[in-house]
Structure formats: C-alpha cells, structure tokens
Design a protein around this motif. Sequence first.
Motif, mmCIF file in Angstrom:
data_model
loop_
_atom_site.group_PDB
_atom_site.id
_atom_site.type_symbol
_atom_site.label_atom_id
_atom_site.label_comp_id
_atom_site.label_asym_id
_atom_site.label_seq_id
_atom_site.Cartn_x
_atom_site.Cartn_y
_atom_site.Cartn_z
ATOM 1 N N GLU A 48 0.879 -1.277 0.046
ATOM 2 C CA GLU A 48 -0.079 -0.046 0.023
ATOM 3 C C GLU A 48 0.952 1.206 0.005
ATOM 4 O OE1 GLU A 48 0.259 -1.679 4.178
ATOM 5 O OE2 GLU A 48 -0.105 -2.356 2.237
ATOM 6 N N ALA A 81 3.098 4.403 -1.488
ATOM 7 C CA ALA A 81 2.892 4.680 -2.644
ATOM 8 C C ALA A 81 4.549 4.910 -3.386
ATOM 9 C CB ALA A 81 2.307 6.023 -2.760
ATOM 10 N N GLN A 117 5.898 3.809 -6.947
ATOM 11 C CA GLN A 117 4.664 3.257 -7.820
ATOM 12 C C GLN A 117 4.690 3.889 -9.188
ATOM 13 O OE1 GLN A 117 1.061 3.362 -5.578
ATOM 14 N NE2 GLN A 117 1.486 1.229 -4.739
ATOM 15 N N ASP A 118 5.158 5.272 -9.324
ATOM 16 C CA ASP A 118 5.171 6.119 -10.352
ATOM 17 C C ASP A 118 6.464 6.098 -11.228
ATOM 18 O OD1 ASP A 118 2.545 7.109 -9.708
ATOM 19 O OD2 ASP A 118 3.438 8.635 -8.756
ATOM 20 N N ARG A 138 6.196 -5.559 -1.999
ATOM 21 C CA ARG A 138 6.133 -4.766 -3.359
ATOM 22 C C ARG A 138 7.670 -4.463 -3.378
ATOM 23 N NH1 ARG A 138 6.016 0.092 -5.438
ATOM 24 N NH2 ARG A 138 5.166 1.078 -3.514
ATOM 25 N N VAL A 182 10.359 -2.155 -5.217
ATOM 26 C CA VAL A 182 10.855 -0.616 -5.763
ATOM 27 C C VAL A 182 11.731 -0.697 -6.661
ATOM 28 C CG1 VAL A 182 11.243 1.511 -5.101
ATOM 29 C CG2 VAL A 182 9.677 0.189 -3.541
#
Length: 330
Positions: free
Chosen positions: A178, A180, A183-184, A263, A265
């Motif tokens: 969750e 952020a 993520q971009d 996740r 990165v």
Amino acid sequence: MPDIGSLELLVAVVRTGSISGAARETGVTQQSASARLRAVERQLGLALFHRAPSGTRPTLEGEVVASWADDVLAAVGRFRAATRTLRGESTARLTIAASQTVSARLLPLWLVALRRRQVEAGRTPTAVQLLSGNSTDAEALVRDGHADLAFIESSEVPADLGTSTVDHDELVLVVAPERAWGQDGPVTFAEAADEALVAREQGSGTRRAWEDEVRRRLGRDAAEPAVVLPTSAAVRSAVAGGLGAAVMSRREAADDIRLGRLRAVRTTGEPVMRPITALWRGGARDLSAAGRELIEVAVATAREQAVPFVSPSARSGTGPAPSAGGRSAR
C-alpha cells in the motif's frame, strides 16, 4: 508442543501462501492440514494465520513462530544426520556454516542434488550438520575450526581463508504493497540510500553488501537503519506490516512479492549484486573431498537456474573453481 510434522506444515504454509499448497508439499490432505494448523494455534494460544479466499497469510506472530520452527527443523535435520552416522550409514561427515539466505534458499537444493549424485554413483551419502547464522558468524565458525565449510553472502571475503564464488544474489528494495513510494517509476539510488531501512544486525551479509554498494556508488554512508531485527523473517514481517522499507535478497523476498505481501521498488542504475562464496581453512588442497563435491554441486545448480552474472567491476570473468592462498575467485 506441536509435533515435527505440524511444524513442517506451518513453515510450508508461510512459504507457499496457502494451506492446499502446504498440504501437497507435506503429503497430507487439505482437511487434515487445516485441522493440524488449528490444533497448533490452540496449543500455543496464538492466532498464526489470516485465512481468506485469496490465500492464507501469516500474522506477525505466525511469521515469528515460523522462523523459530525453522530453527527447530534444522536441529531435527542435524539430529537425524548424526544418528545415521552413529548407525554407520555414512562414511563422510561435513559440518557447514551458512548465512540465513543460503541456509533457507540455496543449501537445501544443493544437499538434495549432492545426495542424488552420490546415490546414483552407488556411494553412501555424506552426513551434513548445518550451523546457521549471519555471514560473520559463518566465517568465524570456519576460522575457529567448528565448521568444515561455510557459505556467506557478503560483498567482502576474508583473505586468510580458501574461497570460491559459487553463485550471485540480487538485492531488492521492498515495501508494503500500500505504500506509494516508487509506484510512478524508479526511485534514484541516492533516495534509496537516504531511506532509514528495516535492517538486519551488523554482521549480516545483506546489510554489509548494501552499505558497501552505497559507499562504492555515492562515496558516502547509507542512512542509519530505522529498526534492526535478527532474522530475515522478522524483517519481511515488519515491512509487510508497514514499518518501513528494507533491502533483501530477491530470493528471500520472492514468495512474499509473488503473494502480494511485499512490493519491489525499482531503483535507478545497475542491479545490486553480491557473491555467494564458499569458505574453508587453508588453500585449494586443504578442501575435503565432500566439501569440494558440494561446491561443484552449488556451481552446477547456479548454472542450471540462472544466467551467469558477470560483475560490472570485473568483466574478465568469474571462476567457480576453489582458489588457493585465500584469494577469492571474483
């Protein structure tokens, strides 16, 4: 206390992310597996799993208990090997010290392959005793004579021991799904170095490799850790719970990434790689026959499972053969 079979089942559920997968792996029915796991929870007085249609996820207590169960099962393995030796079922014995990533993710594959090779050749399999710790612990056990062979994952290897690079391992930055961050698009390596991480203790090969790489690329130290924990399982659990980011072996984090607990990165620049290195006292001639055979199996397994990695700082090649005079084959 839970029996050995229940502990094996518990660890398998944490690793696979499902009761059905763990049941297949341990050779029991799913109904029996579910009943045994609930019995373990009643015995310990702890809720070990979050059960959902999408899978079974360990609680924080479940992660911790599973890491302790790993230690118990390793001791059981040593007990079984030792009793086989007393019965005369083995003519060779090898005491191995290994860092946590190696002992959990690599050594089991090597030992299975070693046993298969020896059985197919009509030889009695080598009895193995495993001593698990961090890379510094494993190095000390060899140097002090308590282990015949060690496998470490540190970016630096000792000059006073025989060494052989058997594999390479990638480090990956992980966060809770969750979060952020990243993520971009990829975060810069400098941003990652400035992050206060959830980290292992001093002496961990993972922590040392990351800190050495930051100094190599940026000419400065990485940020001090936000939290220091003693096991990889504890680090994974803390990150999944949102405590912070961590740098881990991609092998160690693979199951949690696949199951959506963590996740990865992406960071800018080349991947952070570190060698998996075998250590022993003396030079190439001092390596025991059983130790040499295990190193050969480790190298062969690495070649079968991955594309060989060539260090950016040493494009001339990586020699897997044991080296004399304590010089690392890097």
